[in-house]
Motif scaffolding. Sequence first.
Motif, short mmCIF file in Angstrom:
data_model
loop_
_atom_site.label_atom_id
_atom_site.label_comp_id
_atom_site.label_asym_id
_atom_site.label_seq_id
_atom_site.Cartn_x
_atom_site.Cartn_y
_atom_site.Cartn_z
N PHE A 1 -2.97 -3.95 2.78
CA PHE A 1 -3.83 -4.22 3.94
C PHE A 1 -4.31 -2.92 4.56
CE2 PHE A 1 -1.19 -3.25 7.58
CZ PHE A 1 0.11 -3.45 7.14
N VAL B 1 -3.76 1.75 4.07
CA VAL B 1 -3.05 2.89 3.50
C VAL B 1 -2.82 3.88 4.65
CG1 VAL B 1 -3.10 4.74 1.79
CG2 VAL B 1 -4.24 2.57 1.31
N GLU C 1 -1.58 7.48 5.96
CA GLU C 1 -1.38 8.84 5.47
C GLU C 1 -0.55 9.62 6.49
OE1 GLU C 1 -5.11 10.41 3.50
OE2 GLU C 1 -5.97 8.90 4.83
N LEU D 1 1.36 2.81 0.96
CA LEU D 1 0.63 1.57 0.75
C LEU D 1 1.36 0.47 1.53
CD1 LEU D 1 -0.08 1.78 -3.09
CD2 LEU D 1 -1.26 2.84 -1.17
N VAL E 1 2.25 -6.77 3.89
CA VAL E 1 2.97 -7.78 4.66
C VAL E 1 3.70 -8.67 3.65
CG1 VAL E 1 2.70 -9.84 6.10
CG2 VAL E 1 1.37 -7.78 6.60
N ARG F 1 1.52 1.58 14.79
CA ARG F 1 0.15 1.34 14.35
C ARG F 1 0.10 0.41 13.14
NH1 ARG F 1 -4.39 4.53 15.30
NH2 ARG F 1 -5.05 4.58 13.15
N ARG G 1 0.60 -3.10 14.18
CA ARG G 1 -0.61 -3.63 14.81
C ARG G 1 -1.68 -3.95 13.76
NH1 ARG G 1 -0.02 -3.30 20.21
NH2 ARG G 1 1.06 -1.47 21.04
N GLN G 2 -1.81 -3.07 12.79
CA GLN G 2 -2.81 -3.33 11.75
C GLN G 2 -2.42 -4.55 10.92
OE1 GLN G 2 -3.00 1.06 10.52
NE2 GLN G 2 -5.02 0.32 9.98
N ALA H 1 -3.31 -7.58 12.98
CA ALA H 1 -4.77 -7.77 13.00
C ALA H 1 -5.23 -8.36 11.67
CB ALA H 1 -5.47 -6.43 13.25
N TRP H 2 -4.69 -7.84 10.58
CA TRP H 2 -5.05 -8.33 9.25
C TRP H 2 -4.63 -9.78 9.07
CZ3 TRP H 2 -1.55 -9.59 5.22
CH2 TRP H 2 -2.13 -9.77 3.96
N ALA H 3 -3.46 -10.12 9.61
CA ALA H 3 -2.97 -11.50 9.47
C ALA H 3 -3.63 -12.43 10.46
CB ALA H 3 -1.45 -11.54 9.64
#
Lengths: 210, 210, 210, 210
Positions: free
Chosen positions: C133, C135, C137, C157, C160, C199, C202-203, C206-208
């Motif tokens: 969902f 990457v 860095e 990488l 979820v 973060r 949270r991402q 948001a993706w789910a």
Amino acid sequence: MPVMNDEVPDEGDYDAGRARGEFDNITPEDFIHGGGSGHSNPPGWLGREDIGRIRRQVPIPYVEIVPVRTDDLGRVSQVGSLLRVSENGSIERTLVTGRVLFHETLREAIARNIAKDLGDIALPLLPASLQPFTVAEFFPTPSLSEYYDPRQHAIALCFVVPIAGDCKPQDETLDVEWVDPKSELMETFISQMTNGHDRIVRQALAWAGV
Amino acid sequence: MPVMNDEVPDEGDYDAGRARGEFDNITPEDFIHGGGSGHSNPPGWLGREDIGRIRRQVPIPYVEIVPVRTDDLGRVSQVGSLLRVSENGSIERTLVTGRVLFHETLREAIARNIAKDLGDIALPLLPASLQPFTVAEFFPTPSLSEYYDPRQHAIALCFVVPIAGDCKPQDETLDVEWVDPKSELMETFISQMTNGHDRIVRQALAWAGV
Amino acid sequence: MPVMNDEVPDEGDYDAGRARGEFDNITPEDFIHGGGSGHSNPPGWLGREDIGRIRRQVPIPYVEIVPVRTDDLGRVSQVGSLLRVSENGSIERTLVTGRVLFHETLREAIARNIAKDLGDIALPLLPASLQPFTVAEFFPTPSLSEYYDPRQHAIALCFVVPIAGDCKPQDETLDVEWVDPKSELMETFISQMTNGHDRIVRQALAWAGV
Amino acid sequence: MPVMNDEVPDEGDYDAGRARGEFDNITPEDFIHGGGSGHSNPPGWLGREDIGRIRRQVPIPYVEIVPVRTDDLGRVSQVGSLLRVSENGSIERTLVTGRVLFHETLREAIARNIAKDLGDIALPLLPASLQPFTVAEFFPTPSLSEYYDPRQHAIALCFVVPIAGDCKPQDETLDVEWVDPKSELMETFISQMTNGHDRIVRQALAWAGV
């Protein structure tokens, strides 16, 4: 006060022109075939009654676009939002959004809605893939979902689209405003969006890694 | 010969039951409210005339599911396909597909269509995210796209869904067949799918890295 | 105080066992081949000096997993996080994370790291696709990115992964805690994560679409 | 015969210059700090021995780019591939690919590798999101995976990148060739790619809906 556009009546994404009644004697076929009386409605455009009835029967497919400016490494440097006059006459902040018309491809719908709101020289860079970063389901029942649309059950495929050209507001759009996603103003802008469009911006930023 | 199901008439994803005419005196509202006469149609179900008319006016949102079996590392070990009786009486190979009903969430539509085709103990593992692996646009005009649906303009959100339970064919579905995606039979099965469903399987396998 | 595990020394994702020096006379090859002296290190495991040197020369591939519980429609109902003893002896909240070893597939790395932290009967449902969902860095320079890892440049990488079984904390993990993503406690938990793991959660949400 | 480039020795993505031995007396630090003797190697560049040793110890993160031309609706109209001289002197067809250097972001790695192969005025339109369309795992063992790299275990994040400018082959690249993805030549080009790069092109096309 709603901004009118007598030449190209908008079907009603925000319905600013809906109260006019001037199309009552135009049949849906006029709109489906994109023709009639000098109007330049796109093919698939429906009359007020038709779209109103259909909206109570099936979910309506939408595209919702988060316009962005990107730097030379593709990073989002600015996020665009629109100021529009809503149905009740107040000013609202929103995104580029519109329904997919009959026999229109998603790409055509994205390009058409961007041109409608941002003008013909916005030069949008449409994505190579139609995999949306999210799908937002708007329901006419306020409590059912965080996405709310009193008019309909809409299924919005959401895309981030970099804008390479110049924008000039069109139709009901009063202004296009750009903001650095890392600035405090971003939070202010997001908080001014309602009915779930704020969530879509947050998801777009999360997806873009901002 | 079409397989009938008098108790739960299918709205017409494959329209096997459409020729019967037994619902001609039932109003759309009966179906929208899911009620009436002992029928167990889901809310949002529409009568033949209504859905037929709407299908000529707006794109219809669909979900299309590629059912898979996965191993303990999540790799696709088998791909499922359905054998169904088509409208013209021939047998066709297809995927789990159906339209999203009014006021139904995408997740509910996925679960309902899997239960309709694979039965109630299929135990589908729905994805955590509604980001589809692709969006297939079916047009009623054969040449416009590789996805063709003579009935309508359909916008299908496509998902790969692992099936953890047992499948038993339901309604018009004659059989559910599973095949190793690396076997030669996979190519045979894909070649038996028409109107773009073969493409969707290929895209699913590419997405899954098979 | 760091939790030690004399039988299965961890290579140093959190390096709790690194100060011991007991492996100084074991060559890297012992670890690469997974062998030697009754130790059950996985193949690809490297000695402290080797991994330390490499970490200053190339980016290190990682998997980072947000463990979730899902309901029968696939919606995220709970998000898991780990309480661990950090290198400096304080307790930190984090996710399941670990580097991908030489000759190990991503799927094996995901499964191994989940088993290491959540135990052998966690029954993770690995995704059908390896499309992450996001990457993340991580850089060893604090200001360069919101993802910070003082040990290395890591490319994580992020996935979820629904957990269907029972979890029991392993190794340096003191506890696994689950929280409803819509509860206030979610915010508290996220705020306790550092170096960018907040973060990533949270991402993931948001993706789910939570 | 390998194409040499004395000014900017390539670290060894295709190792055309590796047999020369001219860097034997240059320490890794020269390369890590990007310095020394008029060479313009990027920071993070490693000497032959260093990278060779590391390649036997950890997986190496790569970016792999499928260059495309898109039309004004974002559809892929052409797919680019490179003709290069391989290590053994034969000519091979491949994609833009290179490892991510220490302390380099993925976006910088994508931009640098495109510039290296396609020149400085290729004007790549990097994606707004770093979510790759797939992750290819190359192993040094031929049978382990369909992605094979005799030099190393590489984890390649794969992106489709539209190219808006002009390309001129650089370094070991002999030519850049573009082909319509719907033409028969596309199949020919794909069949000329080896070690899994053909698969990556197919997955890119599936993801882009071509």
